[in-house]
Write an enzyme that holds these catalytic residues in place. Sequence first.
Site, mmCIF file in Angstrom:
data_model
loop_
_atom_site.group_PDB
_atom_site.id
_atom_site.type_symbol
_atom_site.label_atom_id
_atom_site.label_comp_id
_atom_site.label_asym_id
_atom_site.label_seq_id
_atom_site.Cartn_x
_atom_site.Cartn_y
_atom_site.Cartn_z
ATOM 1 N N VAL A 14 9.026 36.143 38.683
ATOM 2 C CA VAL A 14 7.960 36.501 37.745
ATOM 3 C C VAL A 14 8.510 37.285 36.565
ATOM 4 O O VAL A 14 8.188 36.998 35.404
ATOM 5 C CB VAL A 14 6.858 37.307 38.465
ATOM 6 C CG1 VAL A 14 5.794 37.769 37.464
ATOM 7 C CG2 VAL A 14 6.225 36.472 39.572
ATOM 8 N N ARG A 45 18.048 46.002 40.410
ATOM 9 C CA ARG A 45 18.965 46.624 41.377
ATOM 10 C C ARG A 45 20.402 46.193 41.149
ATOM 11 O O ARG A 45 21.332 46.978 41.332
ATOM 12 C CB ARG A 45 18.527 46.272 42.804
ATOM 13 C CG ARG A 45 17.299 47.027 43.284
ATOM 14 C CD ARG A 45 17.006 46.733 44.738
ATOM 15 N NE ARG A 45 16.658 45.319 44.941
ATOM 16 C CZ ARG A 45 16.457 44.764 46.129
ATOM 17 N NH1 ARG A 45 16.589 45.495 47.230
ATOM 18 N NH2 ARG A 45 16.128 43.490 46.231
ATOM 19 N N LYS A 103 0.273 43.378 44.698
ATOM 20 C CA LYS A 103 -0.908 43.357 45.561
ATOM 21 C C LYS A 103 -0.781 44.292 46.754
ATOM 22 O O LYS A 103 -1.754 44.947 47.152
ATOM 23 C CB LYS A 103 -1.177 41.931 46.045
ATOM 24 C CG LYS A 103 0.011 41.282 46.738
ATOM 25 C CD LYS A 103 -0.255 39.836 47.059
ATOM 26 C CE LYS A 103 1.005 39.158 47.565
ATOM 27 N NZ LYS A 103 1.989 38.939 46.487
ATOM 28 N N VAL A 130 -3.752 39.034 42.245
ATOM 29 C CA VAL A 130 -4.589 38.145 43.056
ATOM 30 C C VAL A 130 -4.755 36.809 42.349
ATOM 31 O O VAL A 130 -5.176 36.762 41.197
ATOM 32 C CB VAL A 130 -5.984 38.760 43.309
ATOM 33 C CG1 VAL A 130 -6.832 37.814 44.164
ATOM 34 C CG2 VAL A 130 -5.871 40.118 43.984
ATOM 35 N N GLY A 132 -2.728 34.571 41.064
ATOM 36 C CA GLY A 132 -1.844 34.111 40.002
ATOM 37 C C GLY A 132 -2.485 34.054 38.635
ATOM 38 O O GLY A 132 -2.960 35.057 38.104
ATOM 39 N N GLY A 185 9.807 24.592 48.801
ATOM 40 C CA GLY A 185 9.786 25.875 48.108
ATOM 41 C C GLY A 185 8.438 26.559 48.077
ATOM 42 O O GLY A 185 8.278 27.598 47.430
ATOM 43 N N GLU A 188 8.387 30.892 51.923
ATOM 44 C CA GLU A 188 9.613 31.676 51.930
ATOM 45 C C GLU A 188 10.410 31.391 53.201
ATOM 46 O O GLU A 188 9.889 30.856 54.181
ATOM 47 C CB GLU A 188 9.280 33.166 51.862
ATOM 48 C CG GLU A 188 8.467 33.583 50.653
ATOM 49 C CD GLU A 188 9.276 33.575 49.368
ATOM 50 O OE1 GLU A 188 10.533 33.543 49.458
ATOM 51 O OE2 GLU A 188 8.668 33.590 48.284
ATOM 52 N N ASP A 199 -0.558 38.584 53.208
ATOM 53 C CA ASP A 199 -0.716 38.402 51.770
ATOM 54 C C ASP A 199 -2.195 38.262 51.402
ATOM 55 O O ASP A 199 -2.691 38.928 50.486
ATOM 56 C CB ASP A 199 0.069 37.168 51.325
ATOM 57 C CG ASP A 199 -0.118 36.838 49.858
ATOM 58 O OD1 ASP A 199 0.597 37.404 49.030
ATOM 59 O OD2 ASP A 199 -0.995 36.003 49.542
ATOM 60 N N LYS A 203 -4.949 40.837 49.176
ATOM 61 C CA LYS A 203 -5.768 40.338 48.075
ATOM 62 C C LYS A 203 -7.257 40.516 48.366
ATOM 63 O O LYS A 203 -8.039 40.852 47.465
ATOM 64 C CB LYS A 203 -5.434 38.871 47.817
ATOM 65 C CG LYS A 203 -4.007 38.660 47.320
ATOM 66 C CD LYS A 203 -3.624 37.188 47.296
ATOM 67 C CE LYS A 203 -2.195 36.995 46.807
ATOM 68 N NZ LYS A 203 -1.773 35.575 46.872
#
Length: 433
Positions: A14, A45, A103, A130, A132, A185, A188, A199, A203
């Site tokens: 993102v 990082r 989120k 939430v 996208g 894809g 994950e 997840d 949301k």
Amino acid sequence: MKPLKVALLGCGTVGSAVLRLLHEQAEDLAARIGRPVQVAGVAVRRPDHHPDVPAELLTTDAEALVTRDDVDLVVEVIGGIEPARTLLMAAFEAGKSVVSANKALLADDGVALHAAAAKAGVDLYYEAAVAGAIPLLRPLRESLAGDQLRRVVGIVNGTTNYILSRMAETGAGFAEALAEATELGYAEADPTADVDGFDAAAKAAILASLAFHTPVTADDVHREGISEVTATDVARAAEIGCTVKLLAICERVGRAGNGGDGDTVAVRVHPAMIPTSHPLASVGGAFNAVFVEAEAAGQLMFYGQGAGGEPTASAVLGDLVAVARNRLAGAAGPGTTGYAGLAVRPMAATPTRYHISLDVADKPGVLAAVAAEFATHGVSISTVRQDGHGDAATLVIVTHSAPDAALAATVAALRGMDIVRAVTSVLRVEGLQ
């Protein structure tokens, strides 16, 4: 004109899309905001993992970046609770408005974050947290601020929706559909957050907080994932004109005609059968959709890309434009309100419906005994049918609405009956009359 300077925290899928769009759309953004936008720095990082980012922008000292005097706005797309929480609090204390896609953090500690932003007189926007690219949170917070929302129901996780869609389309089992989602894809390497509902629960907490003006955290959300959904469950759903979806359900529950006195908020995430005639039933693949029911506005539906770098970056930039305009106007935009302070209703007391499949002995009196067990727990049966005979006899029962605790107790009792060889499937049902 002096540019507005943005600190970007995170440069993954993102973050890199945000950085690219800020560059590609620089002229349009400047025209829409009234001043150019310039990236002051990018906190990561491992700087060596970002060869496409100008070296002079990269830093590992995120806190120093967000508190720099020349930084006006902070965009946070690193995710997780820490160090994101500490960094956002530091940004607020330094007088910076924040755009976040986090989120988990907002569902865990949204009240404290909003309080810190309000105290500093700055903005906290998080449309990207939430669904996208779908414009959803701002309509709930602003466009529908004059209405009373009764229900928000949505498909808010693209991974699980893809898996369940493939199970319905191909007859595949959960493991096979998950493997396909991973290969493409959509899932994950560790799909736990998606397939176990974490997840979607985060949301749901954010949606309920905005819709009902009541602080709701992820811990308040009843959560079940889809790993136990079988190909048989999906086939059974099709037999009664339904499909299976992982739903985030946020409801304001009260007694009819009570004027809102004694209302509670019920928030849950679980797989459910919904009629194929329902607008959410046709949402396939990795898409998201949210169905809103309001007293004056009626029924509304929001649909679109629920994840991915560019769709999420679109939502981030939309918020960035809004907070930048507010910054130039010298005022913060509308925040959330928790004035209602409604109690969160436990799942046990929440009215739901069940679809139950039983492997039973095929002999006289079985149906009567099973029906008596439902009656003992105060659960009314809506429909019942028997499939097969002899050792292959199966009873399929759909209940009327009842407290979830009563339905769960009924299922537990059925499992202990001699005439019931197995309870082969239990799924909740939504949207049936």
